[in-house]
Write a protein that holds these residues in place. Sequence first.
Motif, PDB file in Angstrom:
ATOM      1  N   GLY A  54       0.843  -1.183   0.000  1.00 28.21           N
ATOM      2  CA  GLY A  54       0.000   0.000   0.000  1.00 28.21           C
ATOM      3  C   GLY A  54       0.880   1.234   0.000  1.00 28.21           C
ATOM      4  N   ILE A  55       0.597   2.167  -0.873  1.00 30.54           N
ATOM      5  CA  ILE A  55       1.372   3.407  -0.954  1.00 30.54           C
ATOM      6  C   ILE A  55       0.424   4.554  -0.667  1.00 30.54           C
ATOM      7  CG2 ILE A  55       2.776   4.878  -2.430  1.00 30.54           C
ATOM      8  CD1 ILE A  55       3.506   2.329  -3.997  1.00 30.54           C
ATOM      9  N   THR A  56       0.781   5.382   0.326  1.00 25.73           N
ATOM     10  CA  THR A  56      -0.090   6.480   0.720  1.00 25.73           C
ATOM     11  C   THR A  56       0.665   7.798   0.659  1.00 25.73           C
ATOM     12  OG1 THR A  56       0.480   6.310   3.059  1.00 25.73           O
ATOM     13  CG2 THR A  56      -1.366   4.986   2.294  1.00 25.73           C
ATOM     14  N   ALA A  57      -0.102   8.861   0.458  1.00 32.02           N
ATOM     15  CA  ALA A  57       0.430  10.219   0.495  1.00 32.02           C
ATOM     16  C   ALA A  57      -0.673  11.111   1.049  1.00 32.02           C
ATOM     17  CB  ALA A  57       0.857  10.674  -0.895  1.00 32.02           C
ATOM     18  N   ALA A  64      -2.963  17.347  -5.370  1.00 26.59           N
ATOM     19  CA  ALA A  64      -3.172  16.058  -6.036  1.00 26.59           C
ATOM     20  C   ALA A  64      -2.024  15.707  -6.979  1.00 26.59           C
ATOM     21  CB  ALA A  64      -4.487  16.080  -6.805  1.00 26.59           C
ATOM     22  N   VAL A  65      -1.496  16.696  -7.680  1.00 27.08           N
ATOM     23  CA  VAL A  65      -0.409  16.425  -8.620  1.00 27.08           C
ATOM     24  C   VAL A  65       0.831  15.950  -7.873  1.00 27.08           C
ATOM     25  CG1 VAL A  65       1.117  17.487 -10.324  1.00 27.08           C
ATOM     26  CG2 VAL A  65      -1.291  18.067 -10.309  1.00 27.08           C
ATOM     27  N   GLU A  66       1.171  16.615  -6.778  1.00 26.59           N
ATOM     28  CA  GLU A  66       2.346  16.218  -5.997  1.00 26.59           C
ATOM     29  C   GLU A  66       2.156  14.850  -5.348  1.00 26.59           C
ATOM     30  OE1 GLU A  66       0.927  19.233  -5.611  1.00 26.59           O
ATOM     31  OE2 GLU A  66       2.454  20.579  -6.414  1.00 26.59           O
ATOM     32  N   ALA A  96       4.522   5.187   3.205  1.00 26.44           N
ATOM     33  CA  ALA A  96       3.909   6.507   3.303  1.00 26.44           C
ATOM     34  C   ALA A  96       4.897   7.545   2.801  1.00 26.44           C
ATOM     35  CB  ALA A  96       3.510   6.801   4.753  1.00 26.44           C
ATOM     36  N   ALA A  97       4.448   8.365   1.860  1.00 29.97           N
ATOM     37  CA  ALA A  97       5.295   9.419   1.318  1.00 29.97           C
ATOM     38  C   ALA A  97       5.401  10.560   2.323  1.00 29.97           C
ATOM     39  CB  ALA A  97       4.710   9.933   0.001  1.00 29.97           C
ATOM     40  N   ARG A  98       6.564  11.163   2.367  1.00 33.92           N
ATOM     41  CA  ARG A  98       6.764  12.348   3.182  1.00 33.92           C
ATOM     42  C   ARG A  98       6.944  13.536   2.244  1.00 33.92           C
ATOM     43  NH1 ARG A  98      10.733  11.112   7.957  1.00 33.92           N
ATOM     44  NH2 ARG A  98       9.465  12.708   8.918  1.00 33.92           N
ATOM     45  N   GLU A  99       6.953  14.735   2.790  1.00 32.32           N
ATOM     46  CA  GLU A  99       6.981  15.944   1.958  1.00 32.32           C
ATOM     47  C   GLU A  99       8.176  15.987   1.017  1.00 32.32           C
ATOM     48  OE1 GLU A  99       6.154  19.653   4.021  1.00 32.32           O
ATOM     49  OE2 GLU A  99       5.115  18.510   5.568  1.00 32.32           O
ATOM     50  N   ALA A 100       9.315  15.471   1.427  1.00 33.49           N
ATOM     51  CA  ALA A 100      10.523  15.504   0.592  1.00 33.49           C
ATOM     52  C   ALA A 100      10.398  14.620  -0.639  1.00 33.49           C
ATOM     53  CB  ALA A 100      11.734  15.087   1.411  1.00 33.49           C
ATOM     54  N   ALA A 101       9.452  13.701  -0.663  1.00 32.51           N
ATOM     55  CA  ALA A 101       9.305  12.786  -1.803  1.00 32.51           C
ATOM     56  C   ALA A 101       8.840  13.510  -3.061  1.00 32.51           C
ATOM     57  CB  ALA A 101       8.333  11.661  -1.460  1.00 32.51           C
ATOM     58  N   THR A 102       8.175  14.626  -2.912  1.00 35.76           N
ATOM     59  CA  THR A 102       7.652  15.325  -4.094  1.00 35.76           C
ATOM     60  C   THR A 102       8.750  16.008  -4.891  1.00 35.76           C
ATOM     61  OG1 THR A 102       7.212  17.323  -2.825  1.00 35.76           O
ATOM     62  CG2 THR A 102       5.420  15.726  -3.017  1.00 35.76           C
TER      63      THR A 102
END
Length: 134
Positions: A54-57, A64-66, A96-102
């Motif tokens: 499962g991948i979450t953001a 939505a784009v990020e 879980a994605a964190r802010e730096a992932a974008t």
Amino acid sequence: MKLRAISENHLYRKAYSGGRRAVSATIAVYVLRDKKAKALRSANPQKEAINRVGITASKKVGGAVERNRAKRVIREAYRLTEAGIGIKKGYLVVIAAREAATVSKMQDVMRDLQYCLKRLDLLSEPISKDENNA
């Protein structure tokens, strides 16, 4: 192999509350042993164990784009890690994605994913080319 997605919310909650966790700059990985792994193995045409991923953001990551970009980059990093190094099977894996992932490149996210999986002892040994031919 295509990822088998976690589709039920209760599995995300179980992984968050009862699973082991490793955190890096771009992602957080939660891992829990999958109790349904034997049933999924027998239903799989290749009769091999699989991970449910499962991948979450969250909205903290951005719009939505990020969020979609972060999930796309994480999915590709997981796919390349599974194909290259190998990941142990039979687990629920929530990333879980964190802010730096974008703003990070895919190679940075892949390095962080491999770091987290190594800390959680989920990386398997790479398969050498000689073993494939045997």
